[in-house]
Design a protein around this motif. Structure first.
Motif: not given
Length: 261
Positions: A172-197
């Protein structure tokens, strides 16, 4: 004088690619002064110069057409329907690749990750996914991470989900489109907390997926991405083949048992 929107777009693409005016000038076979004048609107580039600058910045060909249109030129790259008879050789090649990859899962997706085609291996690993997620257009990243999709069956979801999220976000950063931006935000909300180690993951992040059958088993899969590197048609250039490969002999044996082709 060059259109302000064209000049601004060229400048933004250069900044996004983190390329200096001098480096771009060298790549495009011109001078830094000329690039500076183009970006400031003081010089009007011809059609060939716009194409050279866009190629030098690795601008996707869909966006190259847009640059040309805003500058008053005709698009340089055709955009065909995948069902066009002229693209029959491409469809045949994709079908052969998908079939040849069996019994391992593989999909062809567009630039937004929406499913274009899949083989029987992918159908096997998506059995049990909520039917609503499999209604066209099917977002493969969403199928992978949605709680009604494969997420409950991914053993290492805390690690693998961020592999998917980061890839979509980078695209979404390399080839920005609104659809990719929304998908990235949606997937971030679905993902569990990022492992720290994170634990040592080996040579690649595996997808550890539980599948049913006579007895539930765990598949360990790694992925590869392939695209048409010399495509000059917008539709073909945006296609991606994502292939899943067994990370161990047990996974290979299981897929040979589960997939009929």
């Amino acid at each position: 004088m060059i259109s302000p929107s064209t000049a601004g777009a060229l400048r933004e693409w250069r900044r996004r690619r983190r390329v200096s005016q001098l480096e771009l000038a060298v790549r495009a076979g011109t001078t830094q002064r000329h690039v500076s004048f183009i970006e400031s609107g003081r010089s009007t580039p011809g059609r060939s110069m716009i194409i050279r600058l866009a190629e030098s910045l690795d601008v996707p060909i869909r966006e190259r057409n847009e640059l040309l249109l805003t500058a008053g030129f005709a698009p340089a790259y055709p955009q065909s329907d995948l069902e066009d008879p002229l693209l029959a050789p491409v469809r045949t090649a994709l079908d052969r690749i998908l079939h040849g990859h069996l019994p391992y899962p593989a999909v062809v997706v567009d630039r937004h990750g929406d499913l274009v085609s899949a083989n029987a291996g992918f159908e096997v690993i998506t059995r049990g996914v909520d039917a609503r997620l499999l209604e066209p257009p099917v977002s493969v990243p969403r199928v992978l991470l949605h709680p009604l999709g494969l997420a409950p069956r991914i053993v290492n979801l805390d690690q693998w989900a961020w592999h998917v999220v980061d890839r979509v976000h980078a695209e979404s950063l390399r080839n920005p489109t609104e659809q990719l931006r929304r998908l990235a935000a949606e997937l971030t909300g679905l993902a569990p907390p990022r492992p720290s180690t994170p634990d040592h993951l080996g040579f690649a992040v595996p997808l550890r997926l539980r599948v049913g059958g006579p007895a539930e088993r765990e598949l360990r899969l790694i992925t590869t991405l392939t695209h048409f590197g010399t495509a000059t048609d917008v539709t073909i250039a945006e296609l991606r083949l994502e292939a899943f490969l067994p990370a161990d002999a047990a996974t290979s044996d299981a897929l040979h048992e589960l997939v009929t082709w």
